[in-house]
Design a protein around this motif. Sequence first.
Motif, short mmCIF file in Angstrom:
data_model
loop_
_atom_site.label_atom_id
_atom_site.label_comp_id
_atom_site.label_asym_id
_atom_site.label_seq_id
_atom_site.Cartn_x
_atom_site.Cartn_y
_atom_site.Cartn_z
N ASP A 73 0.86 -1.19 0.00
CA ASP A 73 0.00 0.00 0.00
C ASP A 73 0.90 1.24 0.00
O ASP A 73 1.58 1.52 0.98
N LYS A 76 0.24 3.87 2.85
CA LYS A 76 0.70 3.45 4.18
C LYS A 76 2.23 3.53 4.27
O LYS A 76 2.78 3.93 5.29
N LYS A 137 -2.94 -8.22 6.79
CA LYS A 137 -3.60 -7.15 6.03
C LYS A 137 -5.03 -7.52 5.68
O LYS A 137 -5.94 -6.69 5.71
N VAL A 143 -2.94 -2.38 10.02
CA VAL A 143 -2.98 -1.72 8.71
C VAL A 143 -3.09 -0.20 8.84
O VAL A 143 -2.68 0.53 7.93
N ASP A 149 3.02 -3.45 5.83
CA ASP A 149 3.69 -2.94 4.63
C ASP A 149 5.15 -2.59 4.93
O ASP A 149 6.04 -2.86 4.12
#
Length: 548
Positions: A73, A76, A137, A143, A149
Amino acid sequence: MIAGILWILVMGFFVGQIARRLGAPSLMGTILVGIVLGPQLGNIIDESILNNADELRTIAVMAILMKAGLGLDREKLAKQGTVALRLGILPAFTEAITIAIAAMVLFDFNWMTGLLLGCIIGAESPAVIVPGMLRLKSKGWGVAKGIPDAILTGSALSDVFLLLLFSLLLNFLSQGQLDRLSLPFGIELTALQLLPFQVISEIVLGVAIGYFAARLLVVLLVGQKWTQNQTQEMLLAACLALFLVIFANRWPHFSGYLAAMAMGFFLVELDAPLARRLRLGFDSLWTIAEIFLFVLMGASIQIAVLEKTLLPGLLLLAIGLSVGRMMGWYLSTMGSNWNWRERLFLLPGNSAKATVQAAIGAIPLAAGIDGGETILAIAALSILVTAPLGAWAIPTFAPKLLEKGAIDPTKVTVATRTTFLAAVDTSPLAPAVLTKTADLARRSNARAIVLHVVGEDRPQQVEELRQVARRWLSDIEHEFFTVNGAAAEAIVQLARDFRVTAIVLGKRGHQPWENVLVGSVSRAVLETSEIPAIVVEDESRGVSDFRF
């Protein structure tokens, strides 16, 4: 060879599932199968498979890195600032240094050999960490702050750094000196001095090549439409990712692993629908690749050598983890918005060893380096201890240490089963409703719930309706329910209980004297249900000849 492949797939699958049902990670079962089928015990796996184990592992690692890239992501990662970058260097570096010092004491290694061992043990396993982080996730754990991530990205970067350092040290120990590079103006740099530039080069070129590979894939699959189905799309993407990994071995100026991961990441940014389809395909590919990867890991473990270094090896791993890696974790998360619980999660979430150790653990022995046998044994021990422990600890401690946030279905595959509710009665509309339900279920590999609200129907009519549902849904997983009460309320309540995707029901008319699911029922369902409803209109063709 075919018999060996069957043994790997069948035994790996079933023993892995037995381990999972007993509450242990499935990879514990598959590693055990590898030990039993390998040359150390059963010697059942064909020698040609063992000789090509590195190539088979490469395919498996490619699949898991593509899954990682397709699940990253960007927003993120941007919020984390330098945390992901620091996680890619500091924990691996501090653990490698700590293990080098400990190996000098425990095994009487010299500094260079100890650091070589540190590079092997300090590397993180994408085969364990990537599925674990993607699972978090898909469930929302951590998250909000982008913790999965950051760990995914840091894991890939750390392997780039340590593999470069490993190759440099291997060169030195084999030749007895570091290569030197002559530059203009009489400047000479050793390989060690060039290491930072090599790391930056491999990362930058890996990301850049991954980007152009993603662009090429989008042009071929979306712009030029060279493929006709999802399977062909996945095949082409897998071949391109595998080419990047293999080409990096021939032209070692970029990281093939990082390029494959970057390709998946940029595919999400360039064409999200294509990325979603590929994510489903690589999920299926990983199901098979995972079995091969861990069975072959088990087959490569040398039990006799492992026994000699068991206790000092365990002590070495404990020192590297509790001193070196924890120091790196602390430095990596300084100044971040992570609380102490989230920092503590790095202990189970970022310490698994498997893939890299299996790939390079035997190289020092093959190169004739003193202590190579011990290095191989400790590499095998690190797999046996940390891979199952990490696979178990990630899902176990995530709910205790991380906060649950909103799941982004555009980045991960959310494991939900599509279910359709078919509301039928004993009118001629029943086959039309069942036909529509069956069509929807086949398109999405869904299951069906068939509901009949019993009014004044005779038992024979209900049984005939059950047989009709069985006939129209013969190739669909389905259940048949009968309930008493108000039709609209019963339909809406059952739809909520089963969390169905959509309700399919018939609408024949508005005559209150007709003892069927008429317009008033369908209208009531539409007005009271928060679940989408599909209304099948009364049409003469295909249904008028049906009678109970």
